[in-house]
Design an enzyme around this catalytic site. Structure first.
Site, PDB file in Angstrom:
ATOM      1  N   TYR A 137      60.849   9.348  67.241  1.00 11.36           N
ATOM      2  CA  TYR A 137      61.243   8.655  65.946  1.00 11.36           C
ATOM      3  C   TYR A 137      59.927   7.540  65.816  1.00 11.36           C
ATOM      4  O   TYR A 137      59.852   6.619  66.467  1.00 11.36           O
ATOM      5  CB  TYR A 137      62.556   7.940  66.214  1.00 11.36           C
ATOM      6  N   LYS A 162      60.132  12.421  63.825  1.00 13.54           N
ATOM      7  CA  LYS A 162      61.067  11.852  62.865  1.00 13.54           C
ATOM      8  C   LYS A 162      60.442  10.576  62.198  1.00 13.54           C
ATOM      9  O   LYS A 162      59.981   9.684  62.820  1.00 13.54           O
ATOM     10  CB  LYS A 162      62.423  11.735  63.379  1.00 13.54           C
TER      11      LYS A 162
END
Length: 303
Positions: A137, A162
């Site tokens: 992330y 992400k």
């Protein structure tokens, strides 16, 4: 080499249910997941941001992951969050693997702002603690450079990135960095209320996105996803203008409402999942009433 295959469907980030005494309610977590899986998400991301990972002890985390795995009954992949203090992240990774999760979302480390080499080492340490595939992330205090992402992608267990920073030029460079990778890399739009920006992300090769709305209103989330995949600009515009934009206005009134409003919406749907934990706060009665009216509007728009 790790592998993770996700169906091309909306991604579900469940809330974590707490009982009246503030304890994790495993039965409600399982019920919440099972009810939403009936709407056929591409995956369940348990104990992540929407699931208040930041507020869970390792024992509570294990309870949430185990209940989520039960709730899916093998119908869709289950991924869980890991992050924060490195020791907690490593313990979470080991528990997720033991409990049958299919992958991990590596969230930012705790508090400190490390250099790029340190961020890479953080991911490497988590990879060394588990055999599960990792989605990294990119957000908050874990924002990677394109050069660092190239190094992260050399970690065999890293199967996805992400983006939660919102810099499309950087995200595009991440996509290009994966072109020479020896495996398929998954890319995700992880911005808050991602539906508002997904058209731009799809255009640069980032087809998947997190949908917090799915947790409280799967019918609305699936309707938008279906319209987006079909290129139905009229339905997308109707939902963006009539539902998602007003939801963002309400969300931005109070820090942390990206989680608090979703949990309130789940309660409005009849599942008593409890309050959010500090430092988050629940919406006021007036804000909850506005959310309820907005959800009704959203459902009218998809009817």
């Amino acid at each position: 080499m790790s592998e993770l295959v996700l169906p091309d469907r909306v991604l579900f980030f469940p809330v974590t249910a707490f009982d009246a005494a503030g304890r994790v309610d495993a039965e409600l977590v399982e019920q919440h997941v099972a009810e939403r899986v009936a709407f056929e998400p591409g995956a369940v991301f348990a104990a992540c941001g929407t699931g208040e990972y930041h507020a869970l002890s390792i024992d509570e985390y294990s309870t949430v992951v185990e209940a989520s795995v039960r709730g899916t009954a093998g119908r869709v992949p289950v991924l869980s969050g890991v992050g924060g203090p490195l020791g907690h992240a490593l313990a979470s990774a080991r528990e997720a693997q033991r409990l049958g999760a299919d992958g991990l979302l590596v969230m930012p480390p705790y508090l400190v702002q490390g250099p790029q080499a340190g961020l890479i080492a953080y991911v490497e340490a988590i990879a060394a603690a588990t055999e599960l595939p990792l989605i990294v992330y990119h957000r908050g205090n874990a924002q990677f450079t394109p050069a660092s992402i190239e190094k992260v992608l050399r970690i065999p267990q890293v199967v996805g990135i992400k983006d939660g920073a919102g810099d499309l030029a950087v995200a595009q460079r991440f996509v290009r960095a994966a072109a020479d990778c020896d495996r398929d890399i998954l890319f995700f739009n992880g911005l808050l209320t991602a539906e508002m920006t997904q058209a731009a992300y799809t255009a640069i090769g980032v087809p998947m996105y997190s949908s917090a709305v799915f947790a409280m209103a799967p019918d609305i989330a699936v309707a938008f996803f279906t319209a987006h995949r079909a290129g139905d600009a009229e339905t997308q515009a109707r939902l963006l203008d009539g539902f998602y934009s007003p939801l963002i206005d309400l969300r931005d009134e109070t820090p942390g409402f990206a989680v608090s409003l979703i949990k309130a919406g789940v309660r409005l749907g009849g599942l008593p999942v409890g309050s959010v934990r500090a430092p988050l706060v629940d919406p006021t009665d007036e804000q909850t009433a506005r959310l309820e009216a907005l959800l009704a509007t959203g459902r009218e728009l998809v009817a």
